[in-house]
Design an enzyme around this catalytic site. Structure first.
Site, PDB file in Angstrom:
ATOM      1  N   TYR A 438    -119.611   8.566  99.149  1.00  0.00           N
ATOM      2  CA  TYR A 438    -120.264   9.543  98.264  1.00  0.00           C
ATOM      3  C   TYR A 438    -121.670   9.107  97.813  1.00  0.00           C
ATOM      4  CZ  TYR A 438    -117.863   7.195  94.196  1.00  0.00           C
ATOM      5  OH  TYR A 438    -117.375   6.331  93.255  1.00  0.00           O
ATOM      6  N   GLU A 439    -122.348  10.015  97.194  1.00  0.00           N
ATOM      7  CA  GLU A 439    -123.753   9.785  96.774  1.00  0.00           C
ATOM      8  C   GLU A 439    -124.634   9.492  97.984  1.00  0.00           C
ATOM      9  OE1 GLU A 439    -125.187  11.034  94.002  1.00  0.00           O
ATOM     10  OE2 GLU A 439    -123.494  10.071  93.038  1.00  0.00           O
ATOM     11  N   GLY A 440    -124.349  10.192  99.091  1.00  0.00           N
ATOM     12  CA  GLY A 440    -125.054   9.926 100.347  1.00  0.00           C
ATOM     13  C   GLY A 440    -124.297   8.871 101.118  1.00  0.00           C
TER      14      GLY A 440
END
Lengths: 599, 599
Positions: A438-440
């Site tokens: 997550y978060e890229g």
């Protein structure tokens, strides 16, 4: 298992690896000193060890639940969160005018580390709130700030980020949630969002959702996305709570780990009555999102550090207690703790050196973040910003990849017991797995590194960093102790390998992006290895100096040298091979007919 | 997700990498031919795809359960097992005199691969039975063979291995289970065993437990351990089932994965009425156990291959279907399948090349196993035995370490969806995690490699293997295609690095074992990389030749070259760094005061 926030390691990392002293020297933070840091970390440890850490295992077995639209967090979360707010922890690094304590973000990062060591599924909620506060501070109107910031800085209300939709994950251009002017300055929001962490919960009176959506006639793609502030409960002019907004949690995802953290499918405007306000300019939502995204990425890197730390402590405790086998050549007599076996120590030192390296990278990244905003002269601020930008994808990508390795080694050290859930080792592996995604995703971090970060300034920041590493390597090689010489030699070789890759990538990307994109992942790994080795080498040299001081903490300081040396021998040595892999370029991952991969 | 046993890959691996043709040439197996192999693999695929593969995900959610001492396997397991027995699958590679089909063990290994692709928690039970059959064939009395072998060869009765006790895991010398002569030629068994796979279940009428225990006055340590055959239900002289033995399952473990497979705590003789017979000689139980252990270790390596294969197929299917992003430089238009992104292909090619490399190592190991027993001349048998011994720890250790990486990459390719259990990617990661632990942890495999396997013959087998690799590298470098030249170059460098490590380890271990034990894990990794690269290079060269044939399967054959090349550029390039890490020796993992590791 007994767990203790490693205050000594965290201080050592801040002071002797990550360059926290530079923040003290700026004068931008009143009364900031090593003693103050020690006091804050001490209080942090008390809270985390006693209040948060005991929640970790029970919340894995007794997950967050959705009941009639209400999310019940695991037992103990409400009370621990109340103490988090009351202790002023959420407000630590926010401006005093909004009720914050005005301390450096670096200390907030140390807090993220400590909280995630204690219980990642509890901690993750807090970083979403602090991220939302940063977005509000950056882009909020005076009115939005007045109504929301005080409660969000204190943590009395939490925040969320709403980006993902089923068809729009890594690529937000496909986002469909709509926002229409309601005529009264507000906007009607309509759409569904998925993977919303703490999108609904029972710990606070209100939840402030930051939602990406499209205005009517917005341009296609990412240039047509705006950000909206959508409260769960409307807030009246006087700051009191009003009516319920048309915002609902439809479902909680059943995840591999992080069971304590509610991951929500959120519906906005199912009844056509969801209202929010524009946060920042029209169509500039993604730009605002990136303001907090950089900070959020560092937070996620530190989540990796935190879970890896706890996995390490658990494995070390087990290795000191569990007895199997005898020393080489000895056939009879008592069994020895498995810590006495070289191969078990290899796993433990791997874990420990990866934890320390990733912590130092993240802390150095945080120091750069603070200096970029608070250093007195502009040149320093610019340099620090360049370092912050460079290190962010490495903090996120490298730390979380390595955290997955560390958690898996933790299972391995437990042998068969590691596979049994009641031992607790497996939970760390399941929990931390999401951090690489997550978060890229870490692939996106790698592309950010070779695409945006490396090429935007023609490699200036990367080369400046490599130059510093080489200088450090020369100093280490000149050290008296043979371990320092070895560390210096390995660091120099690795820095040369990284330099070669960097030059190759810069050259190759002049033609097109294919080679850079193909080599992104090994390049990030190589950069992380070198950065980790660099900060550990700084620590080792500081430790060598401090060993000469009276009353030195000898065993501990020797440990810093040994751990840096282990990292140098085992991870810095990966660098030359990675340069070969990088230089294989786009051709080695050339598109194959899927038939070629079908057995 | 649709799944298909990769028959084409399995045949290619057997015929063009692992040297299956050598078995056909021995003449020891009647009618053995490529066509027969194709027919068997085709039937195998039908059974696995249609009957076993659909059990995989449901059995994760609806695990094996213990109810009043009875273990209920997941829905469908009984019926699938009935078909396994009826199809003659269990009997595939056992002697015809006991009802087997007399085919090579190599084909049984291909079956283990296919079954584990389909459903590891179902498959694992079958390999314990075949392991027990091997022990009986090796050490059983005529009476034991007569009473048990026919039913166990067919699979009508299953078998188990009972080694571990809470205080005796990797170190069996601490084993406490007791066996006392009962006066009638039988023995009374008393003790508890843990981690007993399929120790109790509802799929067959009887279960035959092989139990390690100590006779009265047995020597201490491992030299005092004997093996006993302990049926769940006593077997009468005429082969019919008699009374129930005093054997109970007390508990099922709650594990990270493999939920479909019952992992039992077993109690023998709780009422003082558990009887068994001695299998093999007194005090030689561990030696017997090692007879099947080698085969069992290869089985576990292949479990890794199987689960990794399925994780790969799932990830490839997702990457071809899921659309996100656009090609580099393109801002508008339709989103493309993520397969079109170089970094996603990097992950897929990593997975695929690791699957193919580990499969080839395991299959070559199996071929060596068969040749060691069935080659017509003694010299060939000896050489094959040396290769089998050398490859076994690599098959087990390297394949399962890499399988863990593959399964984790599979999660990564799914992005956020990979973390959601309903997608199925996470299950592979949870399931395969145990394979690096049981049947001797991978650390123990590494110590077996550098201790027993490398040093016992003064490095002869290892050096012979390296020599073959170098010869292959020279041939590849002389190839016309540039990919083959690159493969050859990387293979030669890696073989040189492995040779240097081997020499260093042989030299260092003349003094003592500390350096060898300290370097064991990186040495196993390096050896596995080189072996994998070697077999893939053989496949690539065969493919290059076959491409010239009429009607060649062009896309597929090009794939074999591309995959071998990817492996060479990304994994063979790790070799030189590993030599550095190995040569750092015992000093780099020297014992530290635990205080040095405490933050």
């Amino acid at each position: 298992m007994s767990f203790a926030t490693p205050v000594r390691d965290m201080r050592f990392s801040l002071e002797h690896m990550a360059g926290f002293g530079a923040l003290e020297k700026t004068g931008a933070f009143a009364d900031l000193s090593d003693d103050l840091v020690a006091a804050i970390l001490g209080e942090m440890a008390k809270y985390c060890d006693n209040v948060v850490a005991p929640l970790n295992e029970p919340s894995d077995r007794d997950p967050a639940r959705l009941e009639n639209g209400v999310v019940r967090t695991p037992k103990g979360f409400r009370e621990a969160y109340r103490q988090y707010v009351e202790g002023g922890w959420n407000a630590l690094a926010f401006p005093e005018e909004w009720g914050g304590q005005g301390l450096p973000q670096t200390l907030a990062i140390a807090l993220v580390d400590a909280l995630n060591q204690a219980c990642m599924s509890f901690a993750i909620g807090t970083t979403l709130t602090t991220g939302a506060v940063k977005a509000l501070l950056h882009a909020g109107t005076d009115e939005q700030k007045r109504l929301y910031l005080p409660k969000m800085v204190s943590g009395e209300w939490t925040g969320t980020m709403n980006l993902t939709e089923p068809q729009a994950g890594s690529d937000l251009s496909a986002l469909r949630t709509k926002a229409e002017p309601a005529g009264d300055g507000r906007y009607k929001i309509a759409g569904q969002k998925i993977f919303i962490t703490y999108g609904e919960h029972d710990m606070t009176d209100n939840i402030v959702h930051l939602v990406l959506a499209r205005l009517p006639d917005a341009p296609e793609g990412t240039a047509g996305i705006s950000m909206f502030l959508v409260p769960k409960i409307h807030v009246n002019e006087d700051g009191s709570l009003g009516a319920r907004n048309d915002v609902q949690c439809l479902k909680l995802e059943e995840k591999m780990g992080l069971h304590g953290s509610p991951t929500c499918v959120m519906a906005y405007g199912e009844k056509g009555e969801c209202y929010g306000t524009l946060l920042g300019e029209e169509h500039r939502g993604l730009k605002n999102m990136f303001v907090m995204m950089n900070a959020a990425r560092l937070d996620v890197g530190v989540q990796g550090v935190g879970v890896a730390e706890r996995a390490f402590q658990r494995a070390l405790a087990y290795a000191l207690e569990r007895r199997q086998g005898r020393p080489p050549g000895v056939k009879a007599g008592e069994m020895i703790p498995i810590y006495e076996h070289a191969d078990v120590r290899r796993m433990l030192y791997s874990m420990k050196s990866l934890v320390e390296a990733s912590r130092a990278i993240c802390y150095a990244n945080a120091v750069a973040y603070d200096l970029a905003r608070r250093a007195p002269d502009e040149k320093k601020r610019k340099e620090a910003k360049a370092l912050e930008d460079l290190l962010t994808p490495i903090s996120k990508g490298w730390s979380t990849d390595r955290a997955n390795e560390v958690a898996s080694l933790g299972v391995q050290i437990h042998g068969g017991m590691g596979y049994i859930e009641e031992t607790g080792a497996a939970q760390h592996m399941r929990d931390v797995r999401i951090a690489a995604i997550y978060e890229g995703t870490n692939g996106i971090q790698a592309m950010d590194l070779v695409g945006r970060k490396l090429q935007m300034d023609g490699g200036t920041a990367a080369k400046a960093f490599i130059r510093k590493v080489k200088e450090e390597a020369v100093i280490a090689r000149a050290g008296k102790r043979p371990e320092l010489k070895r560390i210096g030699a390995r660091l120099e070789e690795a820095a040369n390998a990284l330099e070669a890759s960097t030059d190759w990538l810069l050259e190759a990307s002049k033609k097109d992006q294919h080679d850079a994109l193909a080599a992104a992942t090994p390049y990030l790994k190589q950069f992380g290895n070198v950065a980790g080795g660099y900060y550990l080498a700084r620590g080792a040299m500081a430790a060598a100096l401090m060993l000469g001081e009276e009353g030195a903490d000898k065993a501990y300081l020797e440990g810093r040298i040994a751990v840096a040396r282990f990292f140098a021998e085992n991870y810095l040595t990966e660098a030359a091979g990675l340069t070969q892999a990088i230089a294989a370029g786009a051709e080695s991952v050339a598109r194959l007919d899927p038939e070629a991969l079908t057995g």
